[in-house]
Write a protein that holds these residues in place. Sequence first.
Motif, PDB file in Angstrom:
ATOM      1  N   PHE A   1      -6.817   0.000  -1.021  1.00  0.00           N
ATOM      2  CA  PHE A   1      -6.554   1.311  -0.444  1.00  0.00           C
ATOM      3  C   PHE A   1      -7.752   2.251  -0.635  1.00  0.00           C
ATOM      4  CE2 PHE A   1      -4.558   5.424   0.083  1.00  0.00           C
ATOM      5  CZ  PHE A   1      -3.838   5.189   1.233  1.00  0.00           C
TER       6      PHE A   1
ATOM      7  N   ASN B   1      -4.799   3.243  -8.757  1.00  0.00           N
ATOM      8  CA  ASN B   1      -5.232   3.196  -7.367  1.00  0.00           C
ATOM      9  C   ASN B   1      -5.377   1.756  -6.929  1.00  0.00           C
ATOM     10  OD1 ASN B   1      -5.592   5.874  -6.505  1.00  0.00           O
ATOM     11  ND2 ASN B   1      -7.347   6.029  -7.885  1.00  0.00           N
ATOM     12  N   ASP B   2      -4.888   1.438  -5.761  1.00  0.00           N
ATOM     13  CA  ASP B   2      -5.064   0.081  -5.257  1.00  0.00           C
ATOM     14  C   ASP B   2      -6.497  -0.055  -4.750  1.00  0.00           C
ATOM     15  OD1 ASP B   2      -5.049  -2.049  -3.150  1.00  0.00           O
ATOM     16  OD2 ASP B   2      -3.031  -2.274  -3.995  1.00  0.00           O
TER      17      ASP B   2
ATOM     18  N   GLN C   1       0.728   3.770  -2.706  1.00  0.00           N
ATOM     19  CA  GLN C   1      -0.288   4.829  -2.804  1.00  0.00           C
ATOM     20  C   GLN C   1       0.181   6.138  -2.183  1.00  0.00           C
ATOM     21  OE1 GLN C   1      -3.015   3.975  -4.585  1.00  0.00           O
ATOM     22  NE2 GLN C   1      -1.770   2.131  -4.847  1.00  0.00           N
TER      23      GLN C   1
ATOM     24  N   ILE D   1     -10.040   2.701   2.266  1.00  0.00           N
ATOM     25  CA  ILE D   1      -9.598   3.354   3.507  1.00  0.00           C
ATOM     26  C   ILE D   1      -9.864   4.858   3.391  1.00  0.00           C
ATOM     27  CG2 ILE D   1      -7.604   3.822   5.004  1.00  0.00           C
ATOM     28  CD1 ILE D   1      -6.395   1.202   3.801  1.00  0.00           C
TER      29      ILE D   1
ATOM     30  N   LEU E   1       0.809  -1.214   0.000  1.00  0.00           N
ATOM     31  CA  LEU E   1       0.000   0.000   0.000  1.00  0.00           C
ATOM     32  C   LEU E   1       0.847   1.271   0.000  1.00  0.00           C
ATOM     33  CD1 LEU E   1      -3.083  -0.861   2.213  1.00  0.00           C
ATOM     34  CD2 LEU E   1      -2.894  -0.764  -0.251  1.00  0.00           C
TER      35      LEU E   1
ATOM     36  N   ALA F   1      -6.062   7.453   6.783  1.00  0.00           N
ATOM     37  CA  ALA F   1      -4.708   7.147   6.294  1.00  0.00           C
ATOM     38  C   ALA F   1      -3.751   8.273   6.674  1.00  0.00           C
ATOM     39  CB  ALA F   1      -4.738   6.973   4.781  1.00  0.00           C
TER      40      ALA F   1
END
Length: 490
Positions: free
Chosen positions: A452, A448-449, A112, A455, A109, A460
């Motif tokens: 992620f 974009n993951d 990101q 979240i 992650l 974050a």
Amino acid sequence: MTQKVDRIVVVGGGSAGWMVAAALVTGLKGRAAVEVVESEDIGIVGVGEATFPSIRSYNQLIGIDERDFMRATNGTYKLGIRFCDWLTVGQDYFHTFGHFGNLFGSQTLWAQHRRMGLTEPLGVQCVPTVMAMKGRFVLPSEQAQFKYAYHFDAIQYAAFLRKLAMQRGARHTQGRITEVSRRADGGVAAVQLEDGRRIEGDLFVDCSGFRSLLLGQALEEPFVDFSHWLPVDGAWACPTERVGEELAPYTQATALEGGWAWRIPLQNRTGHGHVFASRFIDPDRAREQLLARLDGKPLGEPRLLRFTTGHRERFWVHNVVAIGLSSGFLEPLESTSIYLIQDGIARLMTLLTAGRPVDENDRALFNDGAARRFARIRDFIILHYCLTRRRDSELWRHVSSMELPETLAFRMELWRRYGVLHEYDEEGFDATSWLAIHAGMEHWPQRNDPVFAEIPPERAMQALDQRRKAIAASVEHMPQHHRTLLKMLG
Ligand SMILES: Cc1cc2nc3c(=O)[nH]c(=O)nc-3n(C[C@H](O)[C@H](O)[C@H](O)COP(=O)(O)OP(=O)(O)OC[C@H]3O[C@@H](n4cnc5c(N)ncnc54)[C@H](O)[C@@H]3O)c2cc1C
């Protein structure tokens, strides 16, 4: 054909030769006689000043006390490397031996990081990077977990190991080898010295440096050339007097027109050198550039070393196994040569202590593993060059447009597309190290993951902010590197 090993001859008394000998006498406990042959007239390379954290395991396995070692070698602590001017002139980043924490349970992650709109370097999330930026050093603890390595004087390290190996039973023979006698099966029977002495052995460990006296010259094992990807082929080395009290707890590697310059602080002096590609810069100009950068009084004239990046096709052929520069050299950007010596020693010791004669399969296993290790580290080093945005000289134009090894191109594509840090076997550097270089060179994934995306951004940001502040506060209380060192040396 299997090979029994009662007499081992180590050819060469540089860092490689004495590291091998110390490991053999310690690990074999008298089951084989160990003799080191070296020529004082030829001397040793003696410029391996920066290391990788695994050196600590080697020292511990051999039973070396850290304080004795640091005193004997003018050693200092190393948290990692600071890369200056590699992406663009004026930008810098760190590759230290610590992790960035698990962002919501996943290393991946971190890809990101830029998508969160963060502009601060990823390094502020890494304890040893913040320590390095502030010039601090303490030994790792529960609260501050990281790996560290050393800077040291390679000539003094070889002398330290020689004393230890000889106390444990290694024999030391001085003399220049002028002839190599072969056995009927193609292996080596004996080496002959200038004064006529003949030294026979069952196994010969070739630690003869760039000459590669046994594997390269006598057995004519071909060389796998990496200079298309790693074009540096020379270095000027010039230590200077130490200036001031403070000591940087890291190696500095600054990209220049035709190569890069190192700066390595020891207790008594500062190591400086300029590694250059003669295809792209005249060696005399490289020398001038080094002299112009020195930040202390030179301790002599700059010394020129020449090399080709790559390795011997096979590392162990018949009864000759090459360890150290005789087996290959990748260039010193990530201080991996002494690590590769250790890697060779570990492979050798595994086979010699297996309790049965070494056979063709064992040699194939050794050769395959060692070649893959070289390839993995080669790819990691190329990553530092190929992501550059510099186009201001021929070297940088070449490395930014050259075709990459397939293995590297594949893992770079996985990172770009998916934010995945793919790992092969025989890696020299783990995913965190790869992440440090991708981040430092501002090479981020394109998408974009999906995990992620679930979240909330505020959550974050809050988590990252807390971690950054906690690290900064803990480092603020740590002593400067030179203070920790003085206390440790007593
Ligand atoms: C520019 C440069 C910078 C480097 N920086 C780093 C670094 O920061 N970190 C790192 O890990 N590594 C570094 N290295 C690599 C490091 O110096 C070597 O890996 C390390 O010193 C081991 O060298 P060696 O023992 O294989 O060879 P050498 O030190 O060259 O030793 C060779 C030995 O063989 C003997 N010998 C040769 N021919 C004969 C003969 N005919 N008869 C008898 N004896 C003979 C010599 O006398 C000598 O004892 C660097 C190398 C270079 C070139």
